[in-house]
Design a protein around this motif. Structure first.
Motif, mmCIF file in Angstrom:
data_model
loop_
_atom_site.group_PDB
_atom_site.id
_atom_site.type_symbol
_atom_site.label_atom_id
_atom_site.label_comp_id
_atom_site.label_asym_id
_atom_site.label_seq_id
_atom_site.Cartn_x
_atom_site.Cartn_y
_atom_site.Cartn_z
ATOM 1 N N TYR A 107 -20.492 -35.018 -31.286
ATOM 2 C CA TYR A 107 -21.178 -34.370 -30.240
ATOM 3 C C TYR A 107 -19.783 -33.311 -29.853
ATOM 4 C CZ TYR A 107 -25.896 -36.415 -30.495
ATOM 5 O OH TYR A 107 -27.049 -37.029 -31.298
ATOM 6 N N THR A 111 -22.184 -33.993 -22.072
ATOM 7 C CA THR A 111 -22.870 -34.999 -21.953
ATOM 8 C C THR A 111 -22.322 -35.668 -23.232
ATOM 9 O OG1 THR A 111 -24.675 -34.750 -21.654
ATOM 10 C CG2 THR A 111 -23.911 -34.981 -19.905
ATOM 11 N N GLY A 112 -22.969 -34.875 -24.343
ATOM 12 C CA GLY A 112 -22.700 -35.577 -26.094
ATOM 13 C C GLY A 112 -21.188 -36.475 -26.365
ATOM 14 N N PHE A 165 -29.528 -39.238 -33.408
ATOM 15 C CA PHE A 165 -29.113 -37.806 -33.361
ATOM 16 C C PHE A 165 -30.434 -37.677 -32.336
ATOM 17 C CE2 PHE A 165 -28.482 -39.239 -37.792
ATOM 18 C CZ PHE A 165 -27.284 -38.966 -37.648
ATOM 19 N N GLY A 166 -29.566 -36.440 -31.933
ATOM 20 C CA GLY A 166 -30.560 -36.427 -30.753
ATOM 21 C C GLY A 166 -30.230 -35.046 -30.175
ATOM 22 N N ASP A 200 -33.299 -41.176 -33.399
ATOM 23 C CA ASP A 200 -33.184 -40.664 -32.779
ATOM 24 C C ASP A 200 -32.958 -40.748 -31.111
ATOM 25 O OD1 ASP A 200 -34.441 -37.653 -31.193
ATOM 26 O OD2 ASP A 200 -36.891 -38.422 -31.969
ATOM 27 N N ILE A 201 -31.996 -39.284 -29.831
ATOM 28 C CA ILE A 201 -31.444 -40.314 -29.319
ATOM 29 C C ILE A 201 -31.870 -39.732 -28.014
ATOM 30 C CG2 ILE A 201 -29.959 -41.522 -29.919
ATOM 31 C CD1 ILE A 201 -27.754 -40.117 -29.135
ATOM 32 N N GLY A 253 -31.218 -37.626 -24.005
ATOM 33 C CA GLY A 253 -31.001 -37.718 -22.929
ATOM 34 C C GLY A 253 -30.627 -36.183 -22.262
ATOM 35 N N LEU A 254 -31.202 -36.383 -21.298
ATOM 36 C CA LEU A 254 -30.172 -35.351 -20.182
ATOM 37 C C LEU A 254 -28.914 -35.195 -19.251
ATOM 38 C CD1 LEU A 254 -33.320 -33.989 -18.560
ATOM 39 C CD2 LEU A 254 -33.416 -35.908 -19.279
ATOM 40 N N THR A 255 -28.875 -34.317 -19.013
ATOM 41 C CA THR A 255 -27.668 -34.379 -18.310
ATOM 42 C C THR A 255 -27.966 -34.211 -16.480
ATOM 43 O OG1 THR A 255 -26.523 -32.106 -19.113
ATOM 44 C CG2 THR A 255 -25.775 -32.495 -16.887
ATOM 45 N N THR A 315 -38.564 -32.296 -16.207
ATOM 46 C CA THR A 315 -37.335 -32.728 -17.548
ATOM 47 C C THR A 315 -38.453 -31.904 -17.966
ATOM 48 O OG1 THR A 315 -38.546 -33.484 -18.973
ATOM 49 C CG2 THR A 315 -37.129 -35.189 -18.188
ATOM 50 N N ASP A 362 -39.746 -31.250 -21.001
ATOM 51 C CA ASP A 362 -40.191 -31.687 -21.992
ATOM 52 C C ASP A 362 -41.288 -32.709 -22.210
ATOM 53 O OD1 ASP A 362 -37.352 -31.763 -22.915
ATOM 54 O OD2 ASP A 362 -36.625 -33.174 -21.693
ATOM 55 N N ILE A 378 -39.613 -35.808 -28.969
ATOM 56 C CA ILE A 378 -40.389 -34.761 -28.076
ATOM 57 C C ILE A 378 -40.366 -33.244 -29.398
ATOM 58 C CG2 ILE A 378 -39.015 -33.052 -26.540
ATOM 59 C CD1 ILE A 378 -38.241 -35.604 -25.184
ATOM 60 N N ARG A 412 -39.608 -28.987 -25.595
ATOM 61 C CA ARG A 412 -39.710 -28.607 -23.685
ATOM 62 C C ARG A 412 -41.073 -26.979 -23.518
ATOM 63 N NH1 ARG A 412 -35.883 -28.762 -21.207
ATOM 64 N NH2 ARG A 412 -35.692 -27.546 -19.907
ATOM 65 N N LYS A 462 -26.178 -27.492 -30.266
ATOM 66 C CA LYS A 462 -27.502 -27.483 -30.715
ATOM 67 C C LYS A 462 -28.137 -25.968 -31.033
ATOM 68 C CE LYS A 462 -27.932 -29.028 -26.298
ATOM 69 N NZ LYS A 462 -29.184 -29.947 -25.694
HETATM 70 O O1 DLL Z 1 -28.573 -33.051 -24.480
HETATM 71 C C1 DLL Z 1 -28.178 -34.589 -23.789
HETATM 72 C C2 DLL Z 1 -27.383 -35.277 -25.166
HETATM 73 C C3 DLL Z 1 -26.704 -35.153 -25.976
HETATM 74 C C4 DLL Z 1 -29.343 -36.354 -25.149
HETATM 75 C C5 DLL Z 1 -26.435 -36.004 -26.796
HETATM 76 C C6 DLL Z 1 -29.343 -36.846 -26.819
HETATM 77 C C7 DLL Z 1 -27.717 -36.507 -27.532
HETATM 78 P P1 DLL Z 1 -28.803 -31.787 -21.940
HETATM 79 O O2 DLL Z 1 -27.237 -30.412 -23.354
HETATM 80 O O3 DLL Z 1 -28.545 -31.458 -20.633
HETATM 81 O O4 DLL Z 1 -28.340 -32.598 -22.693
HETATM 82 O O5 DLL Z 1 -29.817 -31.046 -22.931
HETATM 83 C C8 DLL Z 1 -31.434 -31.724 -22.731
HETATM 84 O O6 DLL Z 1 -32.445 -31.819 -24.318
HETATM 85 O O7 DLL Z 1 -34.210 -31.929 -21.959
HETATM 86 C C9 DLL Z 1 -33.903 -31.851 -23.789
HETATM 87 O O8 DLL Z 1 -34.704 -30.834 -23.955
HETATM 88 C C10 DLL Z 1 -33.342 -32.117 -25.047
HETATM 89 N N1 DLL Z 1 -32.820 -32.744 -26.068
HETATM 90 C C11 DLL Z 1 -32.355 -33.820 -25.602
HETATM 91 N N2 DLL Z 1 -32.278 -34.660 -26.929
HETATM 92 C C12 DLL Z 1 -33.924 -34.600 -27.385
HETATM 93 C C13 DLL Z 1 -34.496 -35.309 -28.898
HETATM 94 C C14 DLL Z 1 -28.080 -33.707 -23.916
HETATM 95 N N3 DLL Z 1 -34.008 -36.656 -29.400
HETATM 96 C C15 DLL Z 1 -32.265 -31.272 -23.362
HETATM 97 N N4 DLL Z 1 -35.568 -34.823 -29.023
HETATM 98 C C16 DLL Z 1 -33.849 -32.113 -23.209
HETATM 99 C C17 DLL Z 1 -36.158 -33.673 -28.893
HETATM 100 C C18 DLL Z 1 -33.935 -33.462 -26.919
HETATM 101 N N5 DLL Z 1 -35.053 -33.209 -27.547
#
Ligand code: DLL
Length: 434
Positions: free
Chosen positions: A133, A139-140, A210-211, A233-234, A236-238, A301, A303, A324, A327, A424
């Protein structure tokens, strides 16, 4: 294995009592420290004293991404800057990034949540974690890093990019676990193959988290096969903390446990804001109940998912959110039909000869929306006769029409011609908005 048996298996009643106590403290904290929340609560005619039960959460106003933009950069912090030890941000598609802050305790909370997440995926002390990441404002990278250190694993802080070097390191350091976006894992597989490796045989990776982007069950099957690993599958969001908000588990691989002792999830009807019962699909909303620097109250969110309260075979008692599907702002409306890119992905993954690299191009001809599905085929098919390609194009078009009910134009393209992502993936190009 469960990282924090005491909290992750709390009976519902005890969990709800804990949530209420923490919610009350959070509401008080933001009311006193963040003028934005005080103003919004006052406008709604609600004070911290009105939160007497968990259902009183519904009295509080929602928070949306624009509220963060309006208070850029530090306006929603609820502690003085002297207590903030880290900031992160996310750029999104428009304008300035959104910015969030962490106290020392928030960083510890986050590491705990990521320790739970990695444990959910079967990653432990003794594992070598290839953390691809991105490190930085995203944040990843640092999120997974602190969690991996907390469980006592050895971290390779490789970040995203420089893919050939990643493959060499993967071979030489023999990591047993990997963390990255699913689309980057696919790219790693392609580059590894180009370098003469078979990822299932030549690498030692057996688990991964993975996420950060939507991906389908079919994609999970494919990635597991390519690398011979277990993929969890993991999510989260900032705005809420980063990764570590919810996680799938190795035992069930069905839905993601929301770490409800830190975040209260709700599902709402995105149109009316009405709270929907468990099992119904809608927009996911989170209230953080332990964060100090940047708590969020009823954060929308965008989502789309549903919550499943049924007990899980893994023993964790937290509700699971379904994978998910997309979005609400990624949802494409093509001639009135709602389409999520992940639905199209599922169709494509089922077709022999099609590679998991695709892009959706949405445009408008006159008043009519058009959807073009560009997808790679494998080398063999690409060099086959034109007739074969045409019949495959027809199959893709028909299968998509059958599943999502809308007609698309399919364009089969050469292997490796769709841009690869190091973070992404950009699956949709919507020319209607340009
Ligand atoms: O993507 C945080 C993260 C980092 C999650 C590493 C998992 C692994 P943001 O960049 O703020 O934060 O994007 C958040 O990404 O609202 C979803 O739309 C999408 N998202 C995150 N995880 C998933 C998932 C990180 N497992 C936005 N499946 C969220 C589908 C996801 N969508």
């Amino acid at each position: 294995m469960i990282w924090n048996e005491e909290f992750e298996t709390l009976p519902r009643e005890a969990l709800e009592a804990l949530q209420l106590k923490r919610l009350q403290a959070t509401v008080e904290r933001v009311y006193v420290n963040v003028p934005f929340y005080k103003k919004k609560f006052d406008e709604q005619g609600v004070t911290p004293a009105d939160i007497k039960s968990l259902s009183d959460l519904q009295k509080l106003p929602f928070t949306v991404k624009n509220d963060l933009r309006d208070n850029y950069p530090f306006g929603l912090f609820s502690v003085p800057m002297s207590r903030v030890v880290r900031v992160h941000g996310s750029s999104g598609t428009t304008g300035k990034p959104i910015v969030v802050g962490y106290t020392k305790r928030d960083i510890d909370t986050w590491a705990e949540l990521m320790a739970r997440t990695l444990t959910c995926a079967g990653i432990h002390r003794g594992d070598i974690v290839h953390n691809a990441y991105g490190y930085g404002l995203f944040t990843g990278g640092l999120g997974a890093h602190y969690g991996a250190e907390k469980i006592g694993a050895s971290v390779i802080p490789i970040s995203g990019g420089n893919t050939k070097r990643q493959i060499t390191i993967m071979k030489d350091f023999a990591p047993t676990a990997i963390t990255c976006t699913p689309s980057y894992l696919l790219h790693l597989a392609d580059v590894a193959k180009d370098m003469g490796f078979d990822p299932a045989v030549d690498f030692n990776i057996r688990a991964g988290c993975f996420g950060a982007e939507p991906w389908s069950e079919k994609m999970r099957d494919q990635l597991e096969k390519i690398f011979n690993l277990d993929a969890v599958d993991i999510y989260g969001l900032t705005e809420v903390i980063g990764p570590g908000v919810s996680s799938g588990c190795l035992e069930a691989k069905s839905g993601l446990h929301v770490f409800e002792d830190h975040f209260i999830p709700e599902i709402i009807d995105p149109e009316t804001g009405e709270v929907l019962p468990d099992g119904e699909k809608g927009e996911l909303v989170f209230t953080s109940i332990t964060k100090e620097a940047f708590p969020v109250i009823r954060y929308r969110t965008r989502d789309i998912t549903s919550l499943n309260p049924t007990p899980c075979v893994c023993g964790r008692t937290f509700k699971r959110m379904e994978r998910i599907t997309g979005r609400s702002d990624d949802m494409l409306i093509i001639r009135g039909v709602n389409v999520f890119p992940s639905q199209i992905e599922s169709v494509l993954m089922d077709i022999e000869g099609i590679e998991p690299h695709y892009q959706l191009i949405v445009d408008r001809e006159g008043t009519l929306d058009t959807l073009e599905v560009r997808v790679e085929v494998n080398e063999k098919i690409f060099s086959d006769e034109v007739k074969q390609l045409e019949s495959l194009e027809r199959k893709v078009t028909n299968d998509i029409k059958e599943t999502i009910g809308t007609t698309c134009r399919c364009k089969l393209v050469e292997p490796k011609s769709i841009p690869r992502s190091e973070g992404k993936a950009q699956r949709v190009i919507d020319k209607r908005s340009i």
